[in-house]
Design a protein around this motif. Structure first.
Motif, PDB file in Angstrom:
ATOM      1  N   ASP A 333      90.031  38.624   0.926  1.00 20.64           N
ATOM      2  CA  ASP A 333      88.890  37.843   1.433  1.00 20.64           C
ATOM      3  C   ASP A 333      87.702  38.725   1.820  1.00 20.64           C
ATOM      4  OD1 ASP A 333      91.021  38.562   3.374  1.00 20.64           O
ATOM      5  OD2 ASP A 333      89.516  37.969   4.859  1.00 20.64           O
ATOM      6  N   SER A 336      84.794  39.068  -0.650  1.00 15.98           N
ATOM      7  CA  SER A 336      83.899  37.927  -0.937  1.00 15.98           C
ATOM      8  C   SER A 336      82.473  38.265  -0.532  1.00 15.98           C
ATOM      9  CB  SER A 336      84.331  36.686  -0.148  1.00 15.98           C
ATOM     10  OG  SER A 336      85.556  36.222  -0.598  1.00 15.98           O
ATOM     11  N   TRP A 377      82.281  37.639  -6.272  1.00 16.16           N
ATOM     12  CA  TRP A 377      82.233  36.183  -6.065  1.00 16.16           C
ATOM     13  C   TRP A 377      81.688  35.934  -4.659  1.00 16.16           C
ATOM     14  CZ3 TRP A 377      86.454  39.314  -6.299  1.00 16.16           C
ATOM     15  CH2 TRP A 377      87.225  39.438  -5.145  1.00 16.16           C
ATOM     16  N   LYS A 378      81.101  34.780  -4.482  1.00 21.76           N
ATOM     17  CA  LYS A 378      80.416  34.481  -3.215  1.00 21.76           C
ATOM     18  C   LYS A 378      81.267  33.607  -2.282  1.00 21.76           C
ATOM     19  CE  LYS A 378      76.648  36.604  -4.290  1.00 21.76           C
ATOM     20  NZ  LYS A 378      76.653  37.963  -3.831  1.00 21.76           N
ATOM     21  N   GLU A 379      82.193  32.857  -2.848  1.00 21.50           N
ATOM     22  CA  GLU A 379      82.921  31.849  -2.071  1.00 21.50           C
ATOM     23  C   GLU A 379      83.793  32.467  -0.977  1.00 21.50           C
ATOM     24  OE1 GLU A 379      82.736  32.182  -5.306  1.00 21.50           O
ATOM     25  OE2 GLU A 379      82.795  30.280  -6.376  1.00 21.50           O
ATOM     26  N   ASP A 380      83.921  31.730   0.122  1.00 26.08           N
ATOM     27  CA  ASP A 380      84.867  32.100   1.179  1.00 26.08           C
ATOM     28  C   ASP A 380      86.256  31.693   0.670  1.00 26.08           C
ATOM     29  OD1 ASP A 380      86.496  32.258   3.389  1.00 26.08           O
ATOM     30  OD2 ASP A 380      85.325  30.893   4.634  1.00 26.08           O
ATOM     31  N   ILE A 381      87.182  32.626   0.605  1.00 29.84           N
ATOM     32  CA  ILE A 381      88.499  32.293   0.027  1.00 29.84           C
ATOM     33  C   ILE A 381      89.598  32.242   1.088  1.00 29.84           C
ATOM     34  CG2 ILE A 381      87.957  33.149  -2.298  1.00 29.84           C
ATOM     35  CD1 ILE A 381      89.519  35.730  -1.584  1.00 29.84           C
ATOM     36  N   PRO A 391      88.145  31.680  -7.037  1.00 26.22           N
ATOM     37  CA  PRO A 391      87.047  31.765  -8.010  1.00 26.22           C
ATOM     38  C   PRO A 391      87.480  32.576  -9.226  1.00 26.22           C
ATOM     39  CG  PRO A 391      86.311  32.394  -5.787  1.00 26.22           C
ATOM     40  CD  PRO A 391      87.791  32.204  -5.710  1.00 26.22           C
TER      41      PRO A 391
END
Ligand code: GDP
Ligand code: IMO
Ligand code: MG
Length: 431
Positions: A333, A336, A377-381, A391
């Motif tokens: 994480d 990200s 990738w930009k998304e919070d995972i 992503p």
């Protein structure tokens, strides 16, 4: 027959072994530490609480799990008692813990000597944790050390203590350090023996009994990381034990045939605390970003950890040496939000391309990493629990690590909590 799982650090320590051990400890009958001592700092997080363990195995939060501090450890009884007290203060009182009678015992002079040896090194400081780890292992192999089992026989302990003090006081005096009197040490260690005595036993017998029992699940919890291994790491910037899967045999008293399922814990990037070469180290804004996002400050010493990109040269090397079957890819994480993420695939040294780390520091310091660049990738995972929901760029990063190391990623960790764990490997899911 039992099932075994060895959890080891595959980089320079602090990969997240505590989290992974605790994750499996919920199902394990036994958790065994087999090397190192309170130089380790293993973090376990669940139900909104965070705990840091130094020498006590990370299975201590599950009352069903038998926790073992094996013979290969260096045990500081003073610090074990303090650690247990800290757990008690936070309501952790229901646990099972045994300490090997053969484990080397850290004595009060060992940390003083650790500090003194370091200060003599000038610029070549290792940056040890100053817990006396190196001096205790040195005394063990010089055959002048004391062991935990000695505490159970006061007369024998007194004899061993007198003999050790004769040598150690000479050394302390030479280094200008305060000497130790027999009585003060004897009295304090007898007090500690009264507290820990009932836990001290032949732990190899205990472990081997569990190994023979059908259905038992036994987990070996490595400390430190393979690149800090005294034999295979970046010597002399290493610790004094063998954090590899092979350390289990000597350090727990287990035959090699039982070491058959090795989980290599690796950060999705790399960190190192203390001195020594670190080929993929970053010194820019990205290092700062990763350090802050990953809270990369030492659990034991509070020192900021050095940060770098994932090093596939190191991963292939440690994967080979430790026979790693699966990776647990940690702190995923934290990556990200980065535009690009790099992976080191080889080193360039004096015009040569190296696919494994060289043995000397002088050569390793000259190594320049060869990188490939992956999309970020930009998304919070942190809320993802299914690999397929990650992503596309994150999945591609995981697959690239598998491809470069030829070892499958069995676990992806997307947060410090027990629940923030994606298990891909069927056999790990079953353990
Ligand atoms: P160990 O010595 O290998 O047990 O690792 P440490 O506990 O010293 O350092 C790992 C740090 O990362 C701890 O603060 C953990 O709580 C934290 N951690 C573990 N896994 C994850 C993860 O997947 N994501 C994030 N953000 N933190 C994690
Ligand atoms: P865990 O188990 C990270 C480092 C020290 C120093 C070198 C030698 O939490 O991953 P020592 O006190 O062992 O003689 O120090 O090894 N070191 C660790 N770094 N994690 C650890 O443990 C470490 N244990 C020792 O910083 O560079
Ligand atoms: Mg740690």
């Amino acid at each position: 027959m039992s099932e075994r799982l060895v959890v080891i650090g595959s980089q320079w320590g602090d990969e997240g072994k505590g989290k992974i051990t605790d994750y499996f400890a919920c199902r394990a009958d036994m958790v065994v530490r087999y090397q190192g001592g309170n130089n380790a700092g293993h973090t376990v997080a669940f139900d909104g609480n965070k705990y840091s363990l130094q020498s006590i195995p990370s299975g201590v939060f599950n009352p069903r799990t038998v926790n073992v501090m094996g013979n290969g450890m260096v045990v500081n009884p003073e610090s074990v008692v303090a650690e247990l007290q800290k757990l008690h203060d936070r309501g952790i009182t229901d646990y099972q813990l045994y300490i090997s009678d053969r484990a080397a015992m850290v004595m009060p002079w060992h940390s003083a000597l650790d500090g003194a040896y370091e200060s003599q090194k000038g610029g070549a400081l290792i940056g040890t944790t100053k817990k006396g780890i190196g001096p205790t292992y040195s005394d063990k192999y010089a055959r002048i050390g004391l062991r935990m089992g000695d505490l159970l026989e006061p007369e024998y302990f007194a004899e061993r203590l007198r003999a050790a003090l004769e040598v150690k006081n000479m050394e302390l005096e030479m280094l200008g350090l305060p000497k130790y009197g027999f009585q003060e040490v004897y009295d304090r260690y007898m007090e500690l023996a009264a507290i820990l005595g009932p836990r001290i036993c032949d732990t190899s017998a205990l472990i081997n009994e569990a190994i023979r029992e059908p259905g038992k699940k036994i987990l070996f919890e490595g400390a430190q990381g393979m690149m800090l291994c005294c034999d295979h790491g970046t010597y002399p910037f290493v610790t004094s034990s063998s954090p590899s899967s092979s350390g289990v045999c000597v350090g727990a008293g287990v035959a090699p045939k039982w070491v058959d399922n090795v989980l290599g814990v690796a950060k999705a990037y790399c960190t190192r605390v203390g001195s020594g070469p670190f080929p993929t180290e970053l010194h820019d804004e990205i290092a700062h970003e990763i350090r802050e996002r990953g809270h990369e400050y030492g659990t034991v010493t509070g020192r900021p950890r050095r940060v770098g990109w994932f090093d596939a040269v190191v991963a292939r090397y440690t994967g080979m040496l430790a026979g790693i079957d699966n990776w647990a890819l940690m702190l995923f994480d934290v990556l990200s939000g980065l535009d690009k993420i790099k992976i080191c695939t080889a080193y360039e040294c004096d015009g040569e391309v190296l696919t494994a780390p060289p043995s000397t520091i002088s050569r390793l310091e000259k190594c320049k990493p060869v990188f490939i660049e992956m999309e970020g990738w930009k998304e919070d995972i942190t809320g993802v629990r299914d690999f397929e929901e990650l992503p596309e760029a994150a999945k591609a990063y995981v697959r690239k690590i598998e491809e470069l190391t030829e070892i499958p990623v069995g676990i992806v960790s997307v947060g410090p909590d027990r629940t923030q764990t994606i298990t891909l490997s069927e056999s790990l899911r079953r353990f």
